[in-house]
Design a protein around this motif. Structure first.
Motif, PDB file in Angstrom:
ATOM      1  N   GLU A  10      30.627  34.412  45.747  1.00 38.42           N
ATOM      2  CA  GLU A  10      30.364  35.092  44.483  1.00 38.42           C
ATOM      3  C   GLU A  10      31.512  36.026  44.162  1.00 38.42           C
ATOM      4  O   GLU A  10      31.979  36.797  45.004  1.00 38.42           O
ATOM      5  CB  GLU A  10      29.056  35.887  44.580  1.00 38.42           C
ATOM      6  N   LEU A  11      31.996  35.941  42.909  1.00 41.13           N
ATOM      7  CA  LEU A  11      33.048  36.835  42.426  1.00 41.13           C
ATOM      8  C   LEU A  11      32.600  37.424  41.103  1.00 41.13           C
ATOM      9  O   LEU A  11      32.237  36.695  40.176  1.00 41.13           O
ATOM     10  CB  LEU A  11      34.374  36.090  42.236  1.00 41.13           C
ATOM     11  N   ASP A  12      32.600  38.737  41.012  1.00 42.01           N
ATOM     12  CA  ASP A  12      32.120  39.427  39.820  1.00 42.01           C
ATOM     13  C   ASP A  12      33.148  40.452  39.404  1.00 42.01           C
ATOM     14  O   ASP A  12      33.424  41.406  40.142  1.00 42.01           O
ATOM     15  CB  ASP A  12      30.767  40.096  40.118  1.00 42.01           C
ATOM     16  N   ASN A  13      33.758  40.250  38.227  1.00 45.35           N
ATOM     17  CA  ASN A  13      34.689  41.220  37.678  1.00 45.35           C
ATOM     18  C   ASN A  13      33.936  42.129  36.727  1.00 45.35           C
ATOM     19  O   ASN A  13      33.362  41.659  35.733  1.00 45.35           O
ATOM     20  CB  ASN A  13      35.826  40.520  36.932  1.00 45.35           C
ATOM     21  N   ALA A  14      33.919  43.414  37.006  1.00 42.29           N
ATOM     22  CA  ALA A  14      33.181  44.377  36.186  1.00 42.29           C
ATOM     23  C   ALA A  14      34.158  45.170  35.332  1.00 42.29           C
ATOM     24  O   ALA A  14      34.985  45.912  35.852  1.00 42.29           O
ATOM     25  CB  ALA A  14      32.380  45.323  37.076  1.00 42.29           C
ATOM     26  N   ASP A  15      34.068  44.962  34.029  1.00 45.56           N
ATOM     27  CA  ASP A  15      34.884  45.730  33.090  1.00 45.56           C
ATOM     28  C   ASP A  15      34.043  46.878  32.576  1.00 45.56           C
ATOM     29  O   ASP A  15      33.350  46.764  31.569  1.00 45.56           O
ATOM     30  CB  ASP A  15      35.338  44.837  31.928  1.00 45.56           C
ATOM     31  N   CYS A  16      34.080  47.979  33.281  1.00 44.43           N
ATOM     32  CA  CYS A  16      33.167  49.088  32.984  1.00 44.43           C
ATOM     33  C   CYS A  16      33.861  50.167  32.176  1.00 44.43           C
ATOM     34  O   CYS A  16      34.179  51.235  32.687  1.00 44.43           O
ATOM     35  CB  CYS A  16      32.606  49.682  34.281  1.00 44.43           C
ATOM     36  N   ALA A  17      34.142  49.853  30.922  1.00 43.70           N
ATOM     37  CA  ALA A  17      34.603  50.893  30.028  1.00 43.70           C
ATOM     38  C   ALA A  17      33.467  51.890  29.828  1.00 43.70           C
ATOM     39  O   ALA A  17      32.319  51.588  30.118  1.00 43.70           O
ATOM     40  CB  ALA A  17      35.011  50.278  28.693  1.00 43.70           C
ATOM     41  N   PRO A  18      33.784  53.090  29.329  1.00 41.01           N
ATOM     42  CA  PRO A  18      32.714  54.076  29.147  1.00 41.01           C
ATOM     43  C   PRO A  18      31.534  53.483  28.403  1.00 41.01           C
ATOM     44  O   PRO A  18      31.662  52.942  27.316  1.00 41.01           O
ATOM     45  CB  PRO A  18      33.403  55.179  28.336  1.00 41.01           C
ATOM     46  N   GLN A  43      35.855  45.124  40.957  1.00 38.83           N
ATOM     47  CA  GLN A  43      35.629  43.734  41.320  1.00 38.83           C
ATOM     48  C   GLN A  43      34.728  43.690  42.543  1.00 38.83           C
ATOM     49  O   GLN A  43      34.852  44.510  43.451  1.00 38.83           O
ATOM     50  CB  GLN A  43      36.969  43.046  41.635  1.00 38.83           C
ATOM     51  N   ARG A  44      33.819  42.718  42.539  1.00 41.84           N
ATOM     52  CA  ARG A  44      32.902  42.544  43.656  1.00 41.84           C
ATOM     53  C   ARG A  44      33.033  41.114  44.163  1.00 41.84           C
ATOM     54  O   ARG A  44      32.886  40.167  43.415  1.00 41.84           O
ATOM     55  CB  ARG A  44      31.467  42.815  43.209  1.00 41.84           C
ATOM     56  N   LEU A  45      33.335  40.975  45.434  1.00 41.29           N
ATOM     57  CA  LEU A  45      33.499  39.662  46.055  1.00 41.29           C
ATOM     58  C   LEU A  45      32.525  39.562  47.213  1.00 41.29           C
ATOM     59  O   LEU A  45      32.472  40.443  48.073  1.00 41.29           O
ATOM     60  CB  LEU A  45      34.936  39.479  46.558  1.00 41.29           C
ATOM     61  N   ARG A  71      30.282  41.565  51.692  1.00 42.17           N
ATOM     62  CA  ARG A  71      30.475  42.038  50.329  1.00 42.17           C
ATOM     63  C   ARG A  71      31.631  43.028  50.296  1.00 42.17           C
ATOM     64  O   ARG A  71      31.665  43.985  51.078  1.00 42.17           O
ATOM     65  CB  ARG A  71      29.199  42.714  49.824  1.00 42.17           C
ATOM     66  N   ASP A  72      32.586  42.812  49.387  1.00 44.37           N
ATOM     67  CA  ASP A  72      33.699  43.722  49.160  1.00 44.37           C
ATOM     68  C   ASP A  72      33.570  44.280  47.754  1.00 44.37           C
ATOM     69  O   ASP A  72      33.398  43.520  46.784  1.00 44.37           O
ATOM     70  CB  ASP A  72      35.050  43.013  49.300  1.00 44.37           C
ATOM     71  N   VAL A  73      33.664  45.599  47.617  1.00 38.61           N
ATOM     72  CA  VAL A  73      33.586  46.251  46.316  1.00 38.61           C
ATOM     73  C   VAL A  73      34.877  47.020  46.111  1.00 38.61           C
ATOM     74  O   VAL A  73      35.198  47.932  46.893  1.00 38.61           O
ATOM     75  CB  VAL A  73      32.380  47.210  46.239  1.00 38.61           C
ATOM     76  N   ALA A  74      35.633  46.623  45.086  1.00 45.64           N
ATOM     77  CA  ALA A  74      36.892  47.293  44.765  1.00 45.64           C
ATOM     78  C   ALA A  74      36.737  47.993  43.429  1.00 45.64           C
ATOM     79  O   ALA A  74      36.211  47.421  42.474  1.00 45.64           O
ATOM     80  CB  ALA A  74      38.029  46.278  44.692  1.00 45.64           C
ATOM     81  N   ALA A  75      37.189  49.236  43.352  1.00 42.23           N
ATOM     82  CA  ALA A  75      37.037  50.016  42.123  1.00 42.23           C
ATOM     83  C   ALA A  75      38.393  50.502  41.651  1.00 42.23           C
ATOM     84  O   ALA A  75      39.327  50.677  42.432  1.00 42.23           O
ATOM     85  CB  ALA A  75      36.109  51.199  42.356  1.00 42.23           C
ATOM     86  N   ALA A  76      38.496  50.702  40.340  1.00 41.38           N
ATOM     87  CA  ALA A  76      39.690  51.296  39.751  1.00 41.38           C
ATOM     88  C   ALA A  76      39.296  52.668  39.191  1.00 41.38           C
ATOM     89  O   ALA A  76      38.175  52.840  38.712  1.00 41.38           O
ATOM     90  CB  ALA A  76      40.230  50.399  38.651  1.00 41.38           C
ATOM     91  N   PRO A  77      40.167  53.648  39.252  1.00 37.91           N
ATOM     92  CA  PRO A  77      41.547  53.589  39.726  1.00 37.91           C
ATOM     93  C   PRO A  77      41.669  53.439  41.235  1.00 37.91           C
ATOM     94  O   PRO A  77      40.691  53.599  41.960  1.00 37.91           O
ATOM     95  CB  PRO A  77      42.117  54.944  39.275  1.00 37.91           C
ATOM     96  N   ALA A  78      42.882  53.124  41.679  1.00 37.05           N
ATOM     97  CA  ALA A  78      43.112  52.818  43.091  1.00 37.05           C
ATOM     98  C   ALA A  78      42.833  53.998  44.005  1.00 37.05           C
ATOM     99  O   ALA A  78      42.652  53.833  45.212  1.00 37.05           O
ATOM    100  CB  ALA A  78      44.552  52.333  43.289  1.00 37.05           C
ATOM    101  N   ALA A  79      42.788  55.197  43.439  1.00 35.22           N
ATOM    102  CA  ALA A  79      42.522  56.379  44.263  1.00 35.22           C
ATOM    103  C   ALA A  79      41.113  56.364  44.839  1.00 35.22           C
ATOM    104  O   ALA A  79      40.827  57.058  45.806  1.00 35.22           O
ATOM    105  CB  ALA A  79      42.733  57.644  43.433  1.00 35.22           C
TER     106      ALA A  79
END
Length: 268
Positions: A10-18, A43-45, A71-79
């Protein structure tokens, strides 16, 4: 019966604008739009492997299952720190047919739930809950062990089912509303605690009218769950209160209709 083995990715790209994923923020007042920063781009993989076995002994059947998730959860910004999780689930159940259309079922399961992006990274007003939610990027996966017992049967025009369950959680994730406010919105911090869930549901159906082609049934039903922090006796938030109701269900060759009344008690 054969053993079923599977794998999925499963690959889920989350475009979470305000405001995204928390309701249509564009329709909210400007003050609320400014606060709607509940989630971030990310992004969630995930992938999982699972197996399922069913064994039939005549009046008794057994179901066995197991699964391992990553499950891998990556968030932006990279900080913001990315998170990786892995855990297993397993279950075993038995159905005993006691004669006619009656049966008793028992199951035991060990399950897990990984924290999602909202629980990890929220920081703003959630339009659906009307609360200022604050996530915790250090949350751990929650795990639980539960047992379910159900009895179902039928006699003449009457059928019924009673189900009871008990589930104990380690590191249960919940929104803790302690009374603080930001800009008039209650603050909900995502926290973890050990928890106990106990509950059940009952449903009965009485055939009021029946022919070969048409049936009219009266249904009565109720459900209840009690959830509290282990050892503290403090109730957890956002748990549905006692619910009950009744309804008329019509089944015809080409027509199905239902009329139901449902009620929930007041929430403390």
């Amino acid at each position: 019966e054969p053993t079923y083995v599977g794998y999925f990715l499963e690959l889920d790209n989350a475009d979470c604008a305000p405001g995204a994923h928390i309701g249509d923020a564009s329709q909210l007042p400007a003050r609320l739009q400014r606060l709607c920063q509940c989630c971030l781009d990310g992004q969630r993989l995930g992938d999982a492997v699972f197996a399922f076995e069913q064994i039939d002994f005549g009046r008794v059947s057994l179901d066995l299952g197991g699964r391992y998730d990553n499950r891998d959860v990556a968030a932006a910004p990279a900080a913001i720190s990315d998170r990786s999780f892995g855990d297993f689930s397993a279950s075993a159940g038995a159905v005993v047919r006691t004669g006619g259309e009656s049966a008793v079922s028992v199951s035991l399961a060990r399950a897990h739930k990984f924290p999602n992006g909202q629980e990890l990274y929220s920081h703003g007003v959630h339009a659906a809950t009307n609360a200022f939610e604050i996530g915790d990027p250090t949350l751990r996966p929650e795990s639980s062990v539960g047992v379910d017992v159900s009895v179902e049967g039928s006699r003449g025009r009457l059928t019924g089912e009673l189900a009871l369950f008990a589930q104990d959680f380690d590191d249960f994730i919940f929104p803790d509303v302690a009374g603080a406010e930001i800009d008039g919105f209650p603050v909900a911090h995502y926290r973890q605690t050990d928890a106990e869930f106990r509950g059940g549901e009952v449903e009965t159906s009485i055939e009021v009218f029946g022919t070969d082609r048409h049936h009219l049934d009266l249904k009565l039903f109720a459900d209840y769950v009690r959830a509290e922090q282990t050892g503290r006796g403090q109730a957890l938030p956002r748990i549905p209160p006692l619910g009950y109701g009744a309804g008329l269900h019509f089944h015809g060759e080409r027509t199905h209709a239902r009329l139901e009344w449902r009620r929930r008690d007041d929430q403390d």
